[in-house]
Design a protein around this motif. Structure first.
Motif, PDB file in Angstrom:
ATOM      1  N   GLY A 136       5.482  -6.128   0.039  1.00 50.50           N
ATOM      2  CA  GLY A 136       6.867  -6.559   0.116  1.00 50.50           C
ATOM      3  C   GLY A 136       7.303  -7.318  -1.123  1.00 50.50           C
ATOM      4  N   LEU A 137       6.425  -8.193  -1.617  1.00 52.76           N
ATOM      5  CA  LEU A 137       6.735  -8.953  -2.823  1.00 52.76           C
ATOM      6  C   LEU A 137       6.826  -8.038  -4.043  1.00 52.76           C
ATOM      7  N   THR A 138       5.882  -7.107  -4.156  1.00 48.71           N
ATOM      8  CA  THR A 138       5.905  -6.161  -5.280  1.00 48.71           C
ATOM      9  C   THR A 138       7.147  -5.292  -5.237  1.00 48.71           C
ATOM     10  N   TYR A 180      12.953  -0.283  -3.857  1.00 49.67           N
ATOM     11  CA  TYR A 180      12.296  -1.104  -2.828  1.00 49.67           C
ATOM     12  C   TYR A 180      11.652  -0.225  -1.760  1.00 49.67           C
ATOM     13  N   ALA A 181      12.393   0.760  -1.273  1.00 47.72           N
ATOM     14  CA  ALA A 181      11.863   1.629  -0.219  1.00 47.72           C
ATOM     15  C   ALA A 181      10.673   2.442  -0.731  1.00 47.72           C
ATOM     16  N   ALA A 182      10.762   2.912  -1.985  1.00 44.26           N
ATOM     17  CA  ALA A 182       9.685   3.728  -2.542  1.00 44.26           C
ATOM     18  C   ALA A 182       8.393   2.934  -2.671  1.00 44.26           C
ATOM     19  N   ALA A 231       4.742   3.878  -1.557  1.00 43.16           N
ATOM     20  CA  ALA A 231       3.514   3.522  -2.276  1.00 43.16           C
ATOM     21  C   ALA A 231       2.456   2.959  -1.342  1.00 43.16           C
ATOM     22  N   SER A 232       2.872   2.157  -0.373  1.00 41.87           N
ATOM     23  CA  SER A 232       1.892   1.580   0.560  1.00 41.87           C
ATOM     24  C   SER A 232       1.238   2.662   1.414  1.00 41.87           C
ATOM     25  N   LYS A 260      -3.743   5.859   2.268  1.00 39.67           N
ATOM     26  CA  LYS A 260      -4.360   7.166   2.496  1.00 39.67           C
ATOM     27  C   LYS A 260      -5.423   7.501   1.461  1.00 39.67           C
ATOM     28  N   PHE A 261      -5.173   7.172   0.187  1.00 42.17           N
ATOM     29  CA  PHE A 261      -6.052   7.645  -0.874  1.00 42.17           C
ATOM     30  C   PHE A 261      -6.899   6.549  -1.526  1.00 42.17           C
ATOM     31  N   ALA A 262      -6.417   5.310  -1.540  1.00 41.58           N
ATOM     32  CA  ALA A 262      -7.139   4.268  -2.273  1.00 41.58           C
ATOM     33  C   ALA A 262      -8.358   3.798  -1.494  1.00 41.58           C
ATOM     34  N   VAL A 263      -9.358   3.383  -2.248  1.00 38.04           N
ATOM     35  CA  VAL A 263     -10.581   2.826  -1.675  1.00 38.04           C
ATOM     36  C   VAL A 263     -10.700   1.385  -2.140  1.00 38.04           C
ATOM     37  N   HIS A 264     -10.933   0.480  -1.188  1.00 36.79           N
ATOM     38  CA  HIS A 264     -11.022  -0.933  -1.563  1.00 36.79           C
ATOM     39  C   HIS A 264     -12.185  -1.156  -2.516  1.00 36.79           C
ATOM     40  N   ARG A 265     -11.934  -1.963  -3.529  1.00 34.04           N
ATOM     41  CA  ARG A 265     -12.873  -2.243  -4.607  1.00 34.04           C
ATOM     42  C   ARG A 265     -13.150  -0.988  -5.427  1.00 34.04           C
ATOM     43  N   GLY A 266     -12.174  -0.057  -5.429  1.00 39.22           N
ATOM     44  CA  GLY A 266     -12.281   1.115  -6.286  1.00 39.22           C
ATOM     45  C   GLY A 266     -11.705   0.810  -7.660  1.00 39.22           C
TER      46      GLY A 266
END
Length: 237
Positions: free
Chosen positions: A62-64, A94-96, A101-102, A107-113
């Protein structure tokens, strides 16, 4: 690894110091110093955009998204767009970021990737440099440097918390080495990260005047057109 509160506390203190030094010692205005400090604070949270769903992540997105919408509005006003178009651009941005993006990140990002990496740090700084509208390159570099400083504090803190001490014994957790790195485990993530990095680096070098594209190099008055020799020229000699 360090928790959310630790990251925002450390990056917040760094932001106060960074903004104070910029205003009092480096000749920037108080407003510029405060803004650079805020960006430092935000930069300390950016790597966790790839974290699992939770309240801190929602707040961070939300901040970003809010900051991105203000940047979009400012850019539209700068190029002379009417207020309605600027507001529309801000709403779409904002919506994008907030929802589009979230969703992609979840769906695709891996934490600590690759979000926790030095290439991601450089990408964040270059994105701020290109997005921040100012006639002064010094101001643009100030804002980009703040984000990089906060981002780096996050990576360092994660590595510090990956060291576990029990009495005289020191043990490294599995998370050791997963924050300050140049490459991740997945080929796809590395390829995407470096494609973005090389693209933004080229645009940043051109924008800052360090690199001049060949088609923009104007010939001098005394310069003559370069005639390329025929590959069969040596047969005539």
């Amino acid at each position: 690894m360090a928790g959310y509160k630790e990251h925002i506390s450390v990056s917040g203190m760094l932001g106060i110091g960074y903004g104070t030094i910029a205003s009092l010692l480096l000749g920037f205005t108080p407003a510029q110093g405060i803004l650079a400090g805020v960006l430092t604070w935000i930069g300390g949270m950016l790597p966790d955009l790839d974290s699992e769903t939770g309240r801190p992540v929602r707040e961070l997105f939300g901040l970003t998204a809010a900051i991105a919408s203000f940047v979009a509005m400012r850019s539209m006003v700068r190029i002379g767009a009417d207020p309605d178009a600027a507001l529309l651009a801000a709403a779409i941005t904002y919506a994008a970021v907030r929802y589009g993006a979230s969703a992609l990140m979840a769906k695709f990002a891996v934490h600590r990737g690759m979000f926790h990496s030095l290439p991601a740090l450089i990408i964040a700084g270059e994105a701020v440099f290109l997005a921040y509208t100012s006639e002064s390159y010094a101001v643009k570099f100030l804002m980009a440097g703040g984000v990089c400083l906060g981002f780096f504090s996050h990576l360092v803190l994660d590595e510090v918390y990956s060291v576990e001490r029990k009495g005289a014994k020191i043990r490294l957790k599995k998370s050791a080495g997963t924050a300050i790195k140049w490459f991740g485990k997945g080929l796809f993530g590395n390829a995407v990260a470096y494609a973005i990095l090389f693209t933004l680096t080229y645009i940043t070098l051109v924008e800052s005047g360090i690199l001049i594209p060949p088609q923009q190099v104007a010939p001098t008055e005394n310069s003559k057109p370069i005639q390329q020799a025929s590959p069969f020229e040596f047969m005539r000699r």
